[in-house]
Design a protein around this motif. Structure first.
Motif, PDB file in Angstrom:
ATOM      1  N   HIS A   1      10.223 -22.353 -27.865  1.00  0.00           N
ATOM      2  CA  HIS A   1      11.106 -22.026 -28.977  1.00  0.00           C
ATOM      3  C   HIS A   1      12.018 -20.859 -28.640  1.00  0.00           C
ATOM      4  O   HIS A   1      13.191 -20.801 -29.062  1.00  0.00           O
ATOM      5  CB  HIS A   1      10.288 -21.711 -30.230  1.00  0.00           C
TER       6      HIS A   1
ATOM      7  N   TYR B   1       9.357 -28.055 -26.835  1.00  0.00           N
ATOM      8  CA  TYR B   1      10.396 -28.821 -27.519  1.00  0.00           C
ATOM      9  C   TYR B   1      11.089 -29.712 -26.487  1.00  0.00           C
ATOM     10  O   TYR B   1      12.116 -29.364 -25.911  1.00  0.00           O
ATOM     11  CB  TYR B   1      11.350 -27.867 -28.248  1.00  0.00           C
TER      12      TYR B   1
ATOM     13  N   ARG C   1       9.294 -32.922 -30.596  1.00  0.00           N
ATOM     14  CA  ARG C   1       9.556 -31.802 -31.497  1.00  0.00           C
ATOM     15  C   ARG C   1      10.945 -31.226 -31.268  1.00  0.00           C
ATOM     16  O   ARG C   1      11.476 -31.259 -30.148  1.00  0.00           O
ATOM     17  CB  ARG C   1       8.514 -30.703 -31.298  1.00  0.00           C
ATOM     18  N   SER C   2      11.536 -30.703 -32.312  1.00  0.00           N
ATOM     19  CA  SER C   2      12.826 -30.031 -32.245  1.00  0.00           C
ATOM     20  C   SER C   2      12.674 -28.597 -32.725  1.00  0.00           C
ATOM     21  O   SER C   2      11.777 -28.283 -33.506  1.00  0.00           O
ATOM     22  CB  SER C   2      13.865 -30.767 -33.100  1.00  0.00           C
ATOM     23  N   ARG C   3      13.548 -27.732 -32.261  1.00  0.00           N
ATOM     24  CA  ARG C   3      13.417 -26.295 -32.541  1.00  0.00           C
ATOM     25  C   ARG C   3      13.757 -25.922 -33.976  1.00  0.00           C
ATOM     26  O   ARG C   3      13.489 -24.818 -34.401  1.00  0.00           O
ATOM     27  CB  ARG C   3      14.286 -25.504 -31.565  1.00  0.00           C
ATOM     28  N   GLU C   4      14.370 -26.768 -34.720  1.00  0.00           N
ATOM     29  CA  GLU C   4      14.729 -26.482 -36.114  1.00  0.00           C
ATOM     30  C   GLU C   4      15.603 -25.243 -36.215  1.00  0.00           C
ATOM     31  O   GLU C   4      15.362 -24.329 -37.009  1.00  0.00           O
ATOM     32  CB  GLU C   4      13.464 -26.333 -36.976  1.00  0.00           C
ATOM     33  N   LEU C   5      16.644 -25.241 -35.384  1.00  0.00           N
ATOM     34  CA  LEU C   5      17.651 -24.200 -35.425  1.00  0.00           C
ATOM     35  C   LEU C   5      18.888 -24.738 -36.136  1.00  0.00           C
ATOM     36  O   LEU C   5      19.008 -25.945 -36.343  1.00  0.00           O
ATOM     37  CB  LEU C   5      18.005 -23.758 -33.998  1.00  0.00           C
TER      38      LEU C   5
ATOM     39  N   ASP D   1      22.689 -26.091 -36.774  1.00  0.00           N
ATOM     40  CA  ASP D   1      23.529 -26.991 -35.986  1.00  0.00           C
ATOM     41  C   ASP D   1      24.294 -26.195 -34.932  1.00  0.00           C
ATOM     42  O   ASP D   1      24.724 -25.062 -35.159  1.00  0.00           O
ATOM     43  CB  ASP D   1      24.524 -27.719 -36.891  1.00  0.00           C
TER      44      ASP D   1
ATOM     45  N   TYR E   1      23.012 -25.479 -31.849  1.00  0.00           N
ATOM     46  CA  TYR E   1      22.103 -24.937 -30.852  1.00  0.00           C
ATOM     47  C   TYR E   1      21.272 -26.066 -30.241  1.00  0.00           C
ATOM     48  O   TYR E   1      21.108 -27.125 -30.852  1.00  0.00           O
ATOM     49  CB  TYR E   1      21.195 -23.877 -31.470  1.00  0.00           C
TER      50      TYR E   1
ATOM     51  N   GLN F   1      18.395 -28.116 -29.638  1.00  0.00           N
ATOM     52  CA  GLN F   1      17.191 -28.343 -30.427  1.00  0.00           C
ATOM     53  C   GLN F   1      16.021 -28.831 -29.582  1.00  0.00           C
ATOM     54  O   GLN F   1      14.861 -28.660 -29.961  1.00  0.00           O
ATOM     55  CB  GLN F   1      17.481 -29.381 -31.528  1.00  0.00           C
ATOM     56  N   GLN F   2      16.324 -29.435 -28.454  1.00  0.00           N
ATOM     57  CA  GLN F   2      15.270 -30.067 -27.653  1.00  0.00           C
ATOM     58  C   GLN F   2      15.650 -29.946 -26.181  1.00  0.00           C
ATOM     59  O   GLN F   2      16.801 -30.130 -25.807  1.00  0.00           O
ATOM     60  CB  GLN F   2      15.135 -31.535 -28.053  1.00  0.00           C
TER      61      GLN F   2
END
Length: 529
Positions: free
Chosen positions: A365, A442, A448-452, A454, A456, A458-459
């Motif tokens: 992350h 990630y 899984r995605s980093r949940e940042l 838009d 950035y 994410q994976q």
């Protein structure tokens, strides 16, 4: 644990004929010395006491080296501390004295030693017998432990116990890529926490529980770098140490405790913050490359914004995920790095290794957002921060220097995972910091995605490299696919660099299934793909 010693001795910065030995006590004490020599193992405690206090500075098979003592200036405890037999209602100064002895005139090979510490009441602590050695001669093969991010995590003692079983406790160095504890100014994090395994306790084989760790640092010199958890924020006599840790601002942060615990190695330009050393056939460069950790959540003070209620109160701003020490092109640290990579010591070394905390190449992350100064934007009712990927200082400025200098290995930490990469120039990038508190990996194999926000990555690796699947025994995902990472709170990882064969070997150990033993799961040659 002995009466007076807060920790067993630890070793720093070996020189051609000597090494630094450090230990800590709460009281100054009457006598603080190292006894070193071939006959030290044969001294009884009473004989060691006599050797430490007598007129003669040496005897048959031993020499005495007195320590210099100083009071550490920022050590404290608070209500979150867990100190044996003590409680604290608020932030409270704790007296911790550092004793540093320079042991010189050492022959090649290992020499036995013991520390004798006599407290103010005349009570003596005589440590077990350990061994020390001068710096490995230039060009000689060495064995190094690569690690980071211990932070009192529950798997650390098991991790270090398995290092001891696999490689022994007398190595040529421990390369620690930052985040040794959680709160740098909390003394019990380093020495005697009863709630979680303290840093020096695990590295001395004195952690409580099923696995005590191993006495590695009393026998092996530590080569550290600064992580974000070695940096404290603004000093306060109220609140908690955790709050102070999180209250760093640009220009208002502090690494005093780190510098007092680890005064060497150091350089003229960077002191103990950035430096280089030649360890046998390895030239090691340690950098100060880390940023304040801020929450990735999109509400309240964090990486990407200030709290809405703080917009009109600049004294409350966190200033996003700002960088502590500049590393961008043209900065003092960058200029020093460029000169160091071009130095005869670096160019003539068989292997070149660079160590710093932040992993711009990584599946964790913390590899995103990019390692660059936050760009603020003031909008009605809010302040937001953006981090342009093209301005990542590690990827944009540092990596080209490392490529041009033909660095063999970059060691990072911070994301609490194991993963590795190799770029087009042949530089290997490794993070091997899985001792618990994993935030996950990630990658397409994890889903899984980093949940940042838009914009950035994410994976995958924000630096665009493909992660390398372990070459020997990778872990498998639910679908049976081999995973290019270890991100677990049950399986711990450690890595050994052995330059006799130029191989970097990573091992895993399942703390839930210890009967399975230590498993070599990845191996690669520094000169190969």
């Amino acid at each position: 644990m002995p009466v007076a010693l807060l920790c067993e001795p630890y070793l720093l910065d070996p020189r051609p004929d000597g090494i630094h030995v450090l230990w800590h006590t709460e009281r100054v004490g009457r006598c603080q010395v190292v006894l070193a020599g071939v006959d030290v193992p044969h001294l009884t405690d009473q004989q060691a006491y006599a050797a430490a206090t007598g007129r003669a500075e040496s005897g048959d098979g031993w020499r005495r080296f007195p320590a210099e003592t100083r009071l550490l200036s920022r050590m404290r405890e608070d209500a979150e501390s867990s100190v044996p037999g003590r409680t604290y209602s608020g932030v409270t100064r704790r007296l911790v004295h550092r004793h540093l002895a320079r042991v010189g005139g050492l022959p090649a090979g290992r020499t036995p030693y013991r520390v004798v510490s006599i407290d103010d009441d005349g009570r003596a602590d005589v440590t077990p017998v350990y061994s020390l050695a001068p710096a490995a001669p230039s060009g000689r093969p060495v064995r190094l432990l690569l690690t980071s991010d211990h932070q009192l995590m529950p798997m650390v003692p098991a991790n270090l116990a398995m290092v001891g079983e696999t490689a022994g406790t007398a190595l040529d160095g421990v390369l620690m890529a930052g985040d040794m504890v959680n709160v740098a100014d909390r003394a019990s994090d380093w020495f005697d926490s009863t709630r979680r395994p303290a840093f020096f306790a695990s590295f001395a084989g004195r952690a409580p529980g099923r696995w005590p760790g191993a006495p590695i640092l009393p026998n092996t010199p530590l080569y550290p770098s600064i992580g974000n958890h070695e940096v404290m924020g603004r000093w306060s006599e109220t609140g908690s140490l955790e709050e102070q840790f999180n209250d760093a601002r640009p220009g208002e942060w502090d690494v005093t405790t780190y510098e007092e615990l680890f005064p060497v190695p150091r350089s003229d330009a960077g002191g103990p913050r950035w430096w280089s050393r030649t360890i046998g056939d390895v030239h090691l460069i340690s950098l100060f490359v880390t940023a304040i950790w801020r929450s990735p959540k999109l509400t309240g003070r964090g990486k990407f914004q200030e709290a809405a209620q703080d917009v009109d109160h600049p004294q409350r701003w966190g200033h996003g995920q700002f960088i502590f020490e500049p590393i961008a092109r043209g900065s003092a640290q960058y200029r020093w790095l460029a000169n160091e990579l071009a130095s005869p010591a670096a160019r003539s070394a068989r292997y070149r290794v660079v160590m710093f905390h932040h992993p711009s190449h990584g599946l964790g992350h913390h590899s995103a957002p990019p390692f660059t100064d936050p760009v603020p934007a003031v909008r009605p009712g809010g302040i937001t921060y953006h981090y342009p990927l093209g301005d990542d200082y590690v990827l944009r400025d540092v990596e080209p220097l490392l490529d041009e200098a033909q660095v063999h290995l970059v060691l990072n930490g911070h994301s609490h995972v194991w993963n590795r990469f190799r770029n087009a120039a042949g530089v290997h990038w490794l993070e091997t910091s899985n001792v618990g508190n994993s935030y996950g990996a990630y990658d397409v194999t994890s889903g899984r995605s980093r949940e940042l926000p838009d914009g950035y990555v994410q994976q995958g690796d924000p630096g665009g490299l493909t992660p390398i699947v372990p070459t020997v025994a990778p872990l498998a995902g639910p679908d049976g696919a081999a995973l290019p990472y270890v991100a677990s709170n049950e399986v711990t990882v450690f890595t050994l660099l052995d330059t006799a064969d130029g191989l970097v070997r990573s091992y895993r150990f399942d703390t839930v299934d210890p009967e399975a033993g230590v498993v070599l799961f990845d191996e690669f040659a520094l000169d190969g793909p």
